[in-house]
Design an enzyme around this catalytic site. Sequence first.
Site, mmCIF file in Angstrom:
data_model
loop_
_atom_site.group_PDB
_atom_site.id
_atom_site.type_symbol
_atom_site.label_atom_id
_atom_site.label_comp_id
_atom_site.label_asym_id
_atom_site.label_seq_id
_atom_site.Cartn_x
_atom_site.Cartn_y
_atom_site.Cartn_z
ATOM 1 C CG ASP A 63 -1.979 -1.062 1.183
ATOM 2 O OD1 ASP A 63 -1.736 -2.094 0.532
ATOM 3 O OD2 ASP A 63 -3.034 -0.899 1.802
ATOM 4 N NE ARG B 29 -2.017 2.258 13.643
ATOM 5 C CZ ARG B 29 -1.219 1.257 13.328
ATOM 6 N NH1 ARG B 29 0.008 1.223 13.839
ATOM 7 N NH2 ARG B 29 -1.615 0.292 12.527
ATOM 8 C CB SER C 111 -4.210 -7.290 7.260
ATOM 9 O OG SER C 111 -5.207 -7.020 8.226
#
Length: 402
Positions: free
Chosen positions: A17, A97, A178
């Site tokens: 990606d 994150r 994933s």
Amino acid sequence: MSDKLNKIVLAYSGGLDTSVIIQWLKEKYHCEIIAYCADIGQGAELEPVREKALATGASKVFVEDLKEEFAQDFLFPMLRANAFYENHYLLGTSIARPLIAKEQIRIANQEGAAGVSHGATGKGNDQVRFELTYMILKPDVVIIAPWREWELDSRSSLIDYAKKHNIPVPVTKKKPYSMDRNLFHISYEGGVLEDPWYEPDADMFLMTKSPEAAPDKPTYIEITYQQGNPIAINGEAMSPANLIAKLNEYGGENGIGRIDIVENRFVGMKSRGVYETPGGTILHAAHRALETLVMDREIMFLRDSLIPTYARLVYNGLWYSPERELLQKTIDDTQVHVNGTTRLKLYKGNCILAGVKADKSLYSKDMASFEKDDIYRQADAEGFIRLNALRLKLYTQTFGNM
């Protein structure tokens, strides 16, 4: 918007990606692309990531070692809060994150970049976590989320795009799921795991043995705490990141830390996730056990009532919000006296308390003993019970039995 963009800093992993995203950003925005990869304990060799980013069009590459910062400033505060989401999830992806995004904004400021970009999809939580952090730390930043803009809508279309632009793509069959890894955990989702009835293959797990394959003999460990933070294992002082890594080894060997859940994403849908968090599971058990010895009952009750709110803030990407910071200050005040040692027995997926001690403890053996003592007058309990029963008696006299 493109007129404002001189440079874009991309959160880059080296996968399909983000490798495609570098080329796509250059085509669409005609500006310099800076790749940034955060080392938060993925365990992957990061130097090839640097080489691949440069080979696929990045003008610069930053590979930042954030493992100690991740452990000390993100994982430890969350562990002091005993945070878990929806009864089980220990928030391993969620907590990473804001750190990744914070460093991305630092690099953007350093390099004079007007834009930032990420590879999160439009269906998941990570887009929210990244972008809320961007907006809090740099309100005027331009955010580009390719998955919400481009026409590439599948892995196959990404592979076709990569081949068209000579972007190296390993020729392998589609991954059946994933995976996202860091120092704290591994998450698995998507693909074959989208069926909640499907049991994961035994060879999927990377951090933990199955309980069946774990040793037949238990492993005993001792974890020492200071003000709610683990500082040593078996008497050996360790840095935050090294301590978590060591507990991952202990937990992994003994089959500890696997969960399989259907969770509620912030964006509104349910998703199935499988997680391995061996060291984190051990630390939750050890911390909770020590708190029972040193934390006042009413303080613990109030703190526990804050855990679901704290966990939702982390899960929803609001780490840098004023409300999370307020909760953290309150929670950290409860940890001042959380000093001591917890002994645990690790055995075939179980994390069993084997002892707890503290220099200053609210537990009084003399007072709690069933043997004769001169501290507690048992006759006093009668008045205590009568006072607590008063409202119940009044209710029954007024309205009758329930």
